[in-house]
Design a protein around this motif. Structure first.
Motif, PDB file in Angstrom:
ATOM      1  N   LEU A 101       6.609 -38.555  10.585  1.00 39.13           N
ATOM      2  CA  LEU A 101       6.221 -37.974   9.249  1.00 39.13           C
ATOM      3  C   LEU A 101       4.861 -38.558   8.977  1.00 39.13           C
ATOM      4  O   LEU A 101       4.322 -39.191   7.887  1.00 39.13           O
ATOM      5  N   GLN A 102       3.916 -38.263  10.062  1.00 39.35           N
ATOM      6  CA  GLN A 102       2.565 -38.760  10.069  1.00 39.35           C
ATOM      7  C   GLN A 102       1.780 -37.811   9.117  1.00 39.35           C
ATOM      8  O   GLN A 102       0.709 -38.077   9.046  1.00 39.35           O
ATOM      9  N   GLY A 103       2.390 -36.853   8.518  1.00 41.05           N
ATOM     10  CA  GLY A 103       1.535 -35.962   7.566  1.00 41.05           C
ATOM     11  C   GLY A 103       1.684 -36.694   6.147  1.00 41.05           C
ATOM     12  O   GLY A 103       0.884 -36.373   5.349  1.00 41.05           O
ATOM     13  N   TRP A 104       2.427 -37.749   6.057  1.00 33.25           N
ATOM     14  CA  TRP A 104       2.165 -38.459   4.725  1.00 33.25           C
ATOM     15  C   TRP A 104       1.212 -39.450   4.884  1.00 33.25           C
ATOM     16  O   TRP A 104       1.033 -39.985   5.881  1.00 33.25           O
ATOM     17  N   ASN A 105       0.877 -40.059   3.788  1.00 27.74           N
ATOM     18  CA  ASN A 105      -0.020 -41.085   3.697  1.00 27.74           C
ATOM     19  C   ASN A 105       0.496 -42.539   3.564  1.00 27.74           C
ATOM     20  O   ASN A 105       1.149 -42.765   2.516  1.00 27.74           O
ATOM     21  N   SER A 240       6.305 -33.799  11.287  1.00 34.25           N
ATOM     22  CA  SER A 240       5.052 -34.289  10.535  1.00 34.25           C
ATOM     23  C   SER A 240       5.321 -34.590   9.125  1.00 34.25           C
ATOM     24  O   SER A 240       4.757 -35.391   8.497  1.00 34.25           O
ATOM     25  N   GLY A 241       6.300 -34.068   8.391  1.00 35.81           N
ATOM     26  CA  GLY A 241       6.467 -34.010   6.942  1.00 35.81           C
ATOM     27  C   GLY A 241       5.528 -33.359   6.224  1.00 35.81           C
ATOM     28  O   GLY A 241       5.332 -33.341   4.901  1.00 35.81           O
ATOM     29  N   GLY A 242       4.753 -32.420   7.133  1.00 35.95           N
ATOM     30  CA  GLY A 242       3.242 -31.855   6.325  1.00 35.95           C
ATOM     31  C   GLY A 242       3.957 -30.782   4.992  1.00 35.95           C
ATOM     32  O   GLY A 242       3.174 -30.924   4.252  1.00 35.95           O
ATOM     33  N   GLU A 243       5.156 -30.103   5.199  1.00 38.13           N
ATOM     34  CA  GLU A 243       5.562 -29.084   4.317  1.00 38.13           C
ATOM     35  C   GLU A 243       5.828 -29.829   2.780  1.00 38.13           C
ATOM     36  O   GLU A 243       5.732 -29.464   1.806  1.00 38.13           O
ATOM     37  N   ARG A 245       4.649 -32.830   1.830  1.00 38.13           N
ATOM     38  CA  ARG A 245       3.283 -33.306   1.302  1.00 38.13           C
ATOM     39  C   ARG A 245       2.621 -32.311   0.502  1.00 38.13           C
ATOM     40  O   ARG A 245       1.849 -32.492  -0.365  1.00 38.13           O
ATOM     41  N   GLN A 246       2.532 -30.975   1.407  1.00 36.25           N
ATOM     42  CA  GLN A 246       1.611 -29.959   0.837  1.00 36.25           C
ATOM     43  C   GLN A 246       1.981 -29.651  -0.509  1.00 36.25           C
ATOM     44  O   GLN A 246       1.310 -29.351  -1.395  1.00 36.25           O
TER      45      GLN A 246
END
Length: 476
Positions: A101-105, A240-243, A245-246
């Motif tokens: 989940l590196q797309g998260w802060n 990544s968990g980008g979806e 976070r977006q």
């Protein structure tokens, strides 16, 4: 005494490698103490989890006495702030920096957070009013209805800015407790809403489809006036968990797809998220309430010979569909629970003759009533005296009405010493039950009374002295 290590090792090896069972006390593979755990969430005998002071969920215990100490990193809260339609802040409320989940802060600065607990409540200030940013406070409540497998997170939001702020708090959860069963396949998620007496709760149910004791986890939020609730039915927690976070970055809310997710293949894991959003006026204050509930209506012990119904099923049913009603019940009563708990604690906290350390210990040491492998089960409706402890139960028929009304209650001697209702330890620890749950104390005492007149002539070797004797001698 010198032969004790050899006897223990032979017993341990037979238990763990031949019988493929866990040793009730494992001196060779003990879990090292970690000072990371917080106030446990959950009611008596319904299972527990904890949210630690670093912002993580860990130490799940849904099956009685079976603990999983690993941290599930995707079980997390994330906050998002928007001003004038633009996201100005988004942060996972954890100091960890995981490889997934590196797309998260990640990597929240612990300097701005503190943790405190006064069981059965815990508070975690997760953001301070720094440079005009909103201040948040999460209060975790163990429900006053002590049976229920649910925890409530109450987020107090204060806006110190001179302009309105839109705030969203997202609660994400993996389908499972981080064990290998989470990769066994067949698990799936679905959104839900539950409305009763004009109060509506919405969220996601995560169905964990194991063979012996399937269970359902549920994350939800109270959709009261001025609060919007959205969800993400399924995402891959190993990506990544980008979806996820977006969605929050663009709109401060989640996509809210309909329908059910498809069952996962073996080795796949899945997670879900629910998001509560509101607008906080300039210099204003709002409250957001989210909940975690779970429903494992049946429990079994190591032999798996018999399934027991947990006590909350008396009120919410045993069909495995209770979490929407449990979530609604908890969220719409959390304010009442807070008032009652404050009134209960106030006489002790206001007593100037008691030292501070004693006040904290008096409440916080009660955690073991829920987190001590506690099991509280129903007696079957058709149970008779002979069923309690054959054949002597018939002579104790006057105990049956008490056990039928209040069920049967047991707790471990310790999390690392998994023996239930060891009476010498209970003698020293029973004060809490007597003062707070006297009917449970009576039920436990009656259960012990039945065993006093029972005899078990099966021979067993005692590990300490090496002698062989029968298991139980009857006291007549």
């Amino acid at each position: 005494m010198p032969l004790l290590p050899g006897r223990y090792f032979r017993w341990w090896y037979k238990k763990t490698h031949i019988e493929k069972k866990s040793a009730f006390t494992d001196l060779l593979c003990a879990v090292p103490l970690q000072q990371i755990y917080g106030c446990p969430l959950g009611g008596i005998r319904g299972g527990t989890t904890t949210r630690g002071w670093r912002g993580e969920f860990g130490r799940w215990q849904l099956n009685p006495g079976i603990y999983h100490y690993g941290m599930v990193i995707d079980d997390q809260f994330t906050v998002c702030l928007c001003c004038k339609g633009q996201t100005v802040y988004q942060q996972a409320l954890s100091v960890e920096r995981p490889s997934t989940l590196q797309g998260w802060n990640w990597g929240y600065c612990g300097h701005y957070a503190f943790y405190h607990a006064l069981y059965p409540c815990a508070g975690k200030a997760t953001l301070t009013a720094n440079r005009g940013a909103p201040a948040l406070d999460s209060v975790v409540c163990l429900c006053q209805d002590s049976r229920l497998p649910v925890g409530v997170f109450i987020w107090e939001v204060e806006n110190g800015r001179d302009e309105d702020v839109d705030i969203s708090i997202m609660f994400s959860l993996q389908n499972g407790t981080g064990t290998k069963q989470g990769r066994s396949g067949g698990h799936w998620n679905e959104p839900f809403f539950f409305e009763k007496e004009t109060e509506r709760v919405a969220g996601v149910r995560l169905h964990h489809c194991t063979y012996m004791t399937p269970f359902t986890l549920t994350i939800s939020a109270w959709e009261k006036a001025g609060t919007g609730v959205t969800h993400l039915m399924a995402f891959n927690p190993m990506g990544s968990g980008g979806e996820v976070r977006q969605d929050l970055l663009e709109a401060g809310r989640l996509d809210s797809p309909t329908g059910k997710s498809s069952p996962k293949e073996k080795w796949e894991v899945t997670a879900a998220a629910v998001c509560a959003s509101c607008r906080v006026p300039a210099q204003g204050h709002r409250t957001l309430e989210l909940a975690l509930a779970w429903d494992m209506p049946h429990a079994h012990f190591g032999s798996k010979e018999k399934l027991h119904l947990r006590q909350y099923t008396h009120f919410f049913g045993s069909g495995g569909v209770a979490t929407p009603a449990l979530s609604h019940y908890a969220l719409t009563r959390c304010e009442e629970w807070e008032r009652k708990m404050e009134a209960w604690q106030k006489p002790i906290l206001d007593n100037s003759q008691l030292p501070s350390w004693y006040k904290w210990a008096l409440f916080n040491e009660l955690y073991f009533v829920t987190d001590g492998g506690t099991i509280w089960v129903e007696l079957p409706p058709d149970c008779c005296a002979e069923d309690l402890r054959e054949p002597v139960g018939a002579g104790l028929s006057h105990l049956l009405p008490v056990l039928q009304e209040y069920g049967r209650f047991a707790y471990l001697e310790g999390q690392e010493y998994r023996m239930y209702n060891t009476y010498d330890v209970h003698f020293c620890a029973s004060f809490a039950l007597i003062m707070l749950w006297p009917k449970l104390q009576i039920s436990l005492q009656y259960d012990i009374a039945v065993t006093v007149v029972k005899e078990d002539v099966q021979p067993r070797q005692y590990l300490m002295c090496g002698q062989t004797a029968q298991v139980i001698l009857a006291v007549m």
